[in-house]
Structure formats: structure tokens, C-alpha cells
Design a protein around this motif. Structure first.
Motif, mmCIF file in Angstrom:
data_model
loop_
_atom_site.group_PDB
_atom_site.id
_atom_site.type_symbol
_atom_site.label_atom_id
_atom_site.label_comp_id
_atom_site.label_asym_id
_atom_site.label_seq_id
_atom_site.Cartn_x
_atom_site.Cartn_y
_atom_site.Cartn_z
ATOM 1 N N UNK A 1 -17.108 4.298 -0.009
ATOM 2 C CA UNK A 1 -16.319 3.078 -0.211
ATOM 3 C C UNK A 1 -15.032 3.225 0.582
ATOM 4 N N UNK A 2 -15.012 2.653 1.810
ATOM 5 C CA UNK A 2 -14.017 3.095 2.791
ATOM 6 C C UNK A 2 -13.065 2.011 3.293
ATOM 7 N N UNK A 3 -13.192 0.747 2.846
ATOM 8 C CA UNK A 3 -12.258 -0.229 3.384
ATOM 9 C C UNK A 3 -12.625 -1.658 3.077
ATOM 10 N N UNK A 4 -11.923 -2.572 3.746
ATOM 11 C CA UNK A 4 -12.219 -3.997 3.610
ATOM 12 C C UNK A 4 -12.045 -4.711 4.948
ATOM 13 N N UNK A 5 -12.580 -5.937 5.005
ATOM 14 C CA UNK A 5 -12.400 -6.762 6.195
ATOM 15 C C UNK A 5 -10.922 -7.115 6.334
ATOM 16 N N UNK A 6 -10.313 -6.689 7.452
ATOM 17 C CA UNK A 6 -8.957 -7.125 7.729
ATOM 18 C C UNK A 6 -8.946 -8.574 8.151
ATOM 19 N N UNK B 1 -5.217 -17.391 5.105
ATOM 20 C CA UNK B 1 -5.096 -16.200 5.933
ATOM 21 C C UNK B 1 -3.804 -16.293 6.742
ATOM 22 N N UNK B 2 -3.449 -15.185 7.380
ATOM 23 C CA UNK B 2 -2.230 -15.096 8.192
ATOM 24 C C UNK B 2 -2.622 -14.592 9.571
ATOM 25 N N UNK B 3 -2.556 -15.486 10.562
ATOM 26 C CA UNK B 3 -3.035 -15.111 11.886
ATOM 27 C C UNK B 3 -4.510 -14.742 11.884
ATOM 28 N N UNK B 4 -5.259 -15.339 10.958
ATOM 29 C CA UNK B 4 -6.679 -15.039 10.832
ATOM 30 C C UNK B 4 -6.990 -13.805 10.030
ATOM 31 N N UNK B 5 -5.960 -13.117 9.526
ATOM 32 C CA UNK B 5 -6.170 -11.882 8.780
ATOM 33 C C UNK B 5 -5.871 -12.092 7.302
ATOM 34 N N UNK B 6 -6.642 -11.414 6.485
ATOM 35 C CA UNK B 6 -6.468 -11.427 5.035
ATOM 36 C C UNK B 6 -5.062 -10.941 4.685
ATOM 37 N N UNK B 7 -4.455 -11.556 3.655
ATOM 38 C CA UNK B 7 -3.103 -11.158 3.274
ATOM 39 C C UNK B 7 -3.006 -9.686 2.908
ATOM 40 N N UNK B 8 -4.098 -9.082 2.439
ATOM 41 C CA UNK B 8 -4.072 -7.667 2.078
ATOM 42 C C UNK B 8 -3.774 -6.789 3.287
ATOM 43 N N UNK B 9 -4.144 -7.269 4.470
ATOM 44 C CA UNK B 9 -3.905 -6.553 5.727
ATOM 45 C C UNK B 9 -2.663 -7.056 6.443
ATOM 46 N N UNK B 10 -2.486 -8.373 6.497
ATOM 47 C CA UNK B 10 -1.465 -8.975 7.364
ATOM 48 C C UNK B 10 -0.043 -8.751 6.876
ATOM 49 N N UNK B 11 0.150 -8.572 5.599
ATOM 50 C CA UNK B 11 1.494 -8.436 5.043
ATOM 51 C C UNK B 11 2.002 -7.009 5.229
ATOM 52 N N UNK B 12 3.019 -6.826 6.057
ATOM 53 C CA UNK B 12 3.593 -5.496 6.251
ATOM 54 C C UNK B 12 4.189 -5.020 4.922
ATOM 55 N N UNK B 13 3.805 -3.823 4.515
ATOM 56 C CA UNK B 13 4.242 -3.309 3.228
ATOM 57 C C UNK B 13 3.438 -3.839 2.064
ATOM 58 N N UNK B 14 2.295 -4.479 2.353
ATOM 59 C CA UNK B 14 1.447 -5.054 1.319
ATOM 60 C C UNK B 14 0.386 -4.090 0.826
ATOM 61 N N UNK B 15 -0.753 -4.641 0.391
ATOM 62 C CA UNK B 15 -1.754 -3.812 -0.282
ATOM 63 C C UNK B 15 -2.331 -2.732 0.622
ATOM 64 N N UNK B 16 -2.674 -3.082 1.869
ATOM 65 C CA UNK B 16 -3.225 -2.048 2.752
ATOM 66 C C UNK B 16 -2.229 -0.903 2.899
ATOM 67 N N UNK B 17 -0.963 -1.230 3.110
ATOM 68 C CA UNK B 17 0.053 -0.179 3.243
ATOM 69 C C UNK B 17 0.235 0.599 1.945
ATOM 70 N N UNK B 18 0.049 -0.052 0.808
ATOM 71 C CA UNK B 18 0.119 0.648 -0.462
ATOM 72 C C UNK B 18 -0.980 1.709 -0.559
ATOM 73 N N UNK B 19 -2.188 1.363 -0.106
ATOM 74 C CA UNK B 19 -3.293 2.320 -0.129
ATOM 75 C C UNK B 19 -3.078 3.443 0.882
ATOM 76 N N UNK B 20 -2.602 3.085 2.078
ATOM 77 C CA UNK B 20 -2.325 4.113 3.088
ATOM 78 C C UNK B 20 -1.186 5.021 2.640
ATOM 79 N N UNK B 21 -0.225 4.465 1.902
ATOM 80 C CA UNK B 21 0.901 5.256 1.416
ATOM 81 C C UNK B 21 0.504 6.297 0.384
ATOM 82 N N UNK B 22 -0.704 6.188 -0.138
ATOM 83 C CA UNK B 22 -1.244 7.230 -1.016
ATOM 84 C C UNK B 22 -2.018 8.279 -0.216
ATOM 85 N N UNK B 23 -2.092 8.074 1.098
ATOM 86 C CA UNK B 23 -2.864 8.987 1.933
ATOM 87 C C UNK B 23 -4.341 8.667 1.965
#
Length: 498
Positions: free
Chosen positions: A246-251, A273-295
Motif C-alpha cells: 500500500x504505497x500511495x495515491x493518485x496525485x 482539484x488544483x491545477x488538475x491535482x488532488x488537494x492531498x497532493x497540491x497543497x504545500x504542507x498538506x496531507x502528502x507532506x504530512x505523510x512524507x514528514x513521518x518518513x
């Protein structure tokens, strides 16, 4: 191997007339008609991973892991067992999708039809033989076997099966046991978070591990950070259960042609969407960054979700016509799947670029996308970043020559696993540098940007995005043409300070 023998049997047993009949000339030519006179984005023979053709012969190879065929149909549940009818939701034969994927420069693809009552049997007995024939007809495109999995308690997901002799049986086992709509009569016990975890444990323990990637993850969200079917808690629990499955989601979700017929981009009717990208990816400091911030090794992709082409009333582009997921791999089923599993990926829309390499270097060590650069805390920890991208040489599928106007370098800290499973922000993540045309230099077919992160004192990650627009941040999408709003995103490079 049984799979190879089946494909060879198909090849030797099909006359020219039968091949044409199977391919469905009428359907395929009708599908291709909008493209007559167009210029597809073709594969580039010297599109190398790392810019030098090294790394075990790996090259950037474009593909799409979320495509629908006529086997996304409907079921008549008045009969027992239910009667399946093809072509109700998506209309094109598997081979048509493969032909169009090839036309638009893809070298790998996957039809992902969603399920229903007893769909596992339809996949096994009807769709899989068609896939085998399509592999014979379009050998230039590696065609994976899998489905759009009706995930328990969640929205749809890619379920990608490794290429091997028992791939059909492997999918049948997982779909028949765990897909929430496969049971007949229906079983409410299939639609729980516990069932999703049970599914991932079964997948994780298989000798040949599949891949699971969330589709259109925020399509059911009703606001910015107001989550719907898919939640941060579920992503964390699922990734904890099976981190190599279980490795990711559609940006960038599919259905990007929606505005061309007056609809919402991506089908995101509740929150855009934002620029065609899901808000989970497009928002700087959002959910994707929250997951990456856990390593977490959590990757993004971009797909077509093709059902019906927009010129025939749908909301879709053909596979590869607009969105591409590039994987650094050899033209080999196992290596492409390894690239997806391990994040050797960048994504782009509108063929804004055809290659993207991001390299971090320090103290004689280097790391690229998905890798970790280890630096010593005893020294000054300057990290040199090189961004190398290649623009499209020619026209995209819309007849445009897209140009990169800006590239952003985004950096966030890795602070460890969060105690809050619902966390969806990373306040340390920032755009640390923006680069315009004066900031990069031409090197062969590539453009190169160099930047130094000074005295990196904490575990971190960096990622890159670029755009054809003047927007500092991607704006909420309306009815503007998707061809006028193009972006690309890398996956992260991690930095560990020891």
C-alpha cells in the motif's frame, strides 16, 4: 510458463482475418478518429533515468495504471447468479485501450475495471482471455493484469498483480475474498476498515506481492481538509499494515477532460482539484507532506481513468493523451512494478516534460528520487540539489508546444511518526526556491538547475514541481481548458542526518 504458452497459442492460432475481427476495427477506428491528423507524444529513445543512461539500463517509461474497458459493465441481479452486461460504464475493448496507449507514447498500461456481484468470475473467465489476446496484438505495451478494487470502507484503488503464470488466479483469490461488492447476496461485513486490513495482510503475505494505490482520494471531500471516503487515518493504518504493498495515491486523478464538456475537472464536484491535482497532493504542507514528514515512502501517480473519450460525450482523455506516470525501469514487467513500488516516479500533464531527474549530493554521496541521502551531523551539511528536466520536443496531443515557465523546490522536515493518525498538515514544508527561465541552463536536450541547501541540520525531504502557468500556487480549478494549466511533480528525495 502457462501465461507465455497461452500468449504464444493465441499468436499462432489467430489468422489475419481473426485478428482484425477480434480487434473490432469499427470500435478501434471510431476510437482513433479524433486523433487523425494529431501528433502523439512518442517515446524518446534517449530518455534516460539520471540523464546518462546508467542505472542498470533504466529509462523513464510512461504508463497508466488506471484505465477502464468494456468490462466495467453492469449486473442484472434479478437472475441467480447475476448476469453481466459489457459496456455499461466504460465502452472500449481492452485492445483499443492498448492501441491508444501505444499511440500516445505509453510503454506500459493496465485496465482496471471495477467490480460488482460475482465480478471476480467475469474477470477470470471473460476479461483475462481478452487481455492475453491484447498482449499478442499490441506487444509494444506491457499490459498488466489487475482491477479497480472496490476497497472495503474506502473509495476505489488500483490492485496491480505481478506478471506471472498464475496472475489470473491471484486476482480471483483477492477479488472474490475481499472486494466489497463481489459477494452475492451482498455482505455488509465486507465494507469495514477491519476487512481492508485483512485484505492487506493477505496481499502482504503473498509470495508475489501485488500493489495497491488509492484512486481519486479526495473526490468525496466536501472542503479543503474535509475528508470523505478516504481519510488520513486509513492511509496510515493501511501503510502500516503493508508498507511494500500500500504505497500511495493518485496525485493527478483521471477525468481531466471534464471541463471540455462543461463538467468538473477530475469529476471533483464537491471540492475542486488544483491545477488538475488532488488537494492531498497540491497543497504545500498538506496531507502528502504530512505523510512524507513521518518518513513514509508514499508516492504519487497520474492516470487517465478513461471510460469514454470526451469527443463522444465522456469526460476522459485516452491513456497517455494528457496524463502520464513515468517510471524509471527497464522495459520489463517486474522492473516497472518495482519502480512503482519503490517510488522511481514522476508525473506530468499535457506532456509538459518527458524526463525529470532530481539529485541531492553531499560529502561525496548522492541520492535521487525515492532514495535517502545520508549526511554526517559532525560537518557542515550543505546539500547540493540538481534538477534536470527535458521539455517535449514537438507538439502534444492538443497540437501545443508546452513550455515550462517555473520550477519550485519544496522542502520539509521528517519529524517521525505522528501520534495523531488524523494529522493532515506538515507546517515545516515550504517552497524554498522558485526558478524561472533565467535560472536554468541548456545541456544537450535537458535544462539543468543547481541549488544548495545550506547547513541541513535535521532529517528532511525535498520534492520538485513545475508548471506552464504563472500561478505561485495551483489555483482551484473551474471550467478552464486543462491544456492551459499544466504541471509536473517529482516524488521525494529523503535526507537523513546522523
Amino acid at each position: 510458463m502457462r501465461n507465455k504458452k497461452a500468449e504464444e497459442s493465441e499468436l499462432s492460432g489467430l489468422s489475419r482475418r481473426r485478428l482484425v475481427k477480434y480487434a473490432g476495427v469499427g470500435a478501434t477506428l471510431a476510437a482513433a478518429a479524433p486523433m487523425i491528423g494529431g501528433t502523439p507524444a512518442q517515446a524518446d529513445d534517449d530518455r534516460k533515468f539520471g540523464g546518462n543512461g546508467g542505472n542498470n539500463g533504466r529509462m523513464w517509461r510512461a504508463g497508466d495504471h488506471h484505465i477502464h474497458s468494456e468490462y466495467s459493465g453492469e449486473f442484472d441481479t434479478k437472475t441467480n447468479p447475476p448476469t453481466f452486461h459489457k459496456g455499461a460504464d466504460a465502452v472500449y475493448p481492452i485492445v483499443t485501450n492498448a492501441i491508444m496507449a501505444k499511440f500516445f507514447g505509453l510503454t506500459w498500461a493496465m485496465c482496471t475495471d471495477h467490480g460488482g456481484p460475482t465480478h471476480s468470475k467475469v474477470n477470470l473467465e471473460q476479461a483475462y482471455p481478452d487481455l492475453l489476446r491484447s498482449r499478442v496484438l499490441v506487444p509494444e505495451v506491457l499490459q498488466f493484469w489487475g482491477m479497480e478494487f472496490d476497497a472495503p470502507a474506502m473509495d476505489h484503488h488500483t490492485l496491480m498483480i505481478p506478471h506471472h503464470s498464475d496472475e489470473a488466479q491471484q486476482l480471483f483469490e483477492l477479488e472474490s475474498r475481499f472486494a466489497k461488492f463481489d459477494a452475492f447476496p451482498s455482505d455488509p461485513g465486507r465494507d469495514t476498515e477491519a476487512k481492508m486490513v485483512e485484505f492487506l495482510k493477505a496481499a502482504r503475505d503473498m509470495r508475489r506481492k501485488p500493489l495497491v494505490i488509492a484512486h481519486h482520494a479526495a473526490r468525496s471531500a466536501t472542503g479543503l481538509g474535509v475528508w470523505g471516503q478516504d481519510t488520513p487515518r486509513e492511509f496510515r493504518n493501511n501503510n502500516n499494515t503493508a508498507p511494500d504493498v500500500y504505497v500511495g495515491f493518485e496525485g493527478a486523478p483521471g477525468h481531466q477532460a471534464g471541463p471540455l464538456n462543461g463538467g468538473a475537472r477530475g469529476g471533483y464536484g464537491s471540492h475542486p482539484t488544483y491545477g488538475g491535482f488532488d488537494q492531498m497532493t497540491a497543497r504545500v504542507g498538506g496531507l502528502w507532506d504530512s505523510l512524507l514528514g513521518e518518513g513514509r515512502h508514499w508516492w504519487i501517480t497520474a492516470t487517465s481513468d478513461s471510460h469514454v473519450h470526451w469527443t463522444r460525450g465522456g469526460s476522459d482523455f485516452w491513456p497517455g493523451e494528457y496524463s502520464k506516470t513515468y517510471v524509471a525501469a527497464r522495459q520489463d514487467y517486474d522492473d516497472i512494478m518495482d519502480g512503482l513500488r519503490n517510488g522511481r516516479i514522476f508525473v506530468t500533464t499535457g506532456d509538459l516534460i518527458t524526463a525529470l531527474d532530481v539529485t541531492a549530493s553531499s560529502q561525496g554521496r548522492t541520492a535521487t528520487v525515492s532514495e535517502t541521502l545520508v549526511v554526517s551531523g559532525r560537518n557542515r551539511n550543505d546539500v547540493d540539489v540538481e534538477i534536470r528536466f527535458r521539455p517535449l520536443d514537438g507538439e502534444n496531443a492538443n497540437g501545443d508546444r508546452p513550455e515550462v515557465r517555473r520550477v519550485d523546490l519544496i522542502v520539509g522536515q521528517v519529524t517521525g511518526v505522528s501520534a495523531n493518525l488524523d494529522a493532515d498538515t506538515n507546517p515545516t514544508t515550504k517552497v524554498v526556491a522558485r526558478f524561472g527561465e533565467r535560472d536554468w541552463r541548456r545541456q544537450g536536450h535537458d535544462y539543468v538547475i543547481k541549488y544548495t541547501l545550506r547547513d541541513v541540520g535535521a532529517d528532511s525531504y525535498l520534492r520538485v514541481r513545475g508548471t506552464s502557468t504563472d500561478e505561485m500556487e495551483p489555483q482551484a480549478d473551474g471550467l478552464e481548458s486543462p491544456w492551459e494549466d499544466l504541471w509536473f511533480y517529482s516524488n521525494p528525495v529523503f535526507i537523513r542526518v546522523r
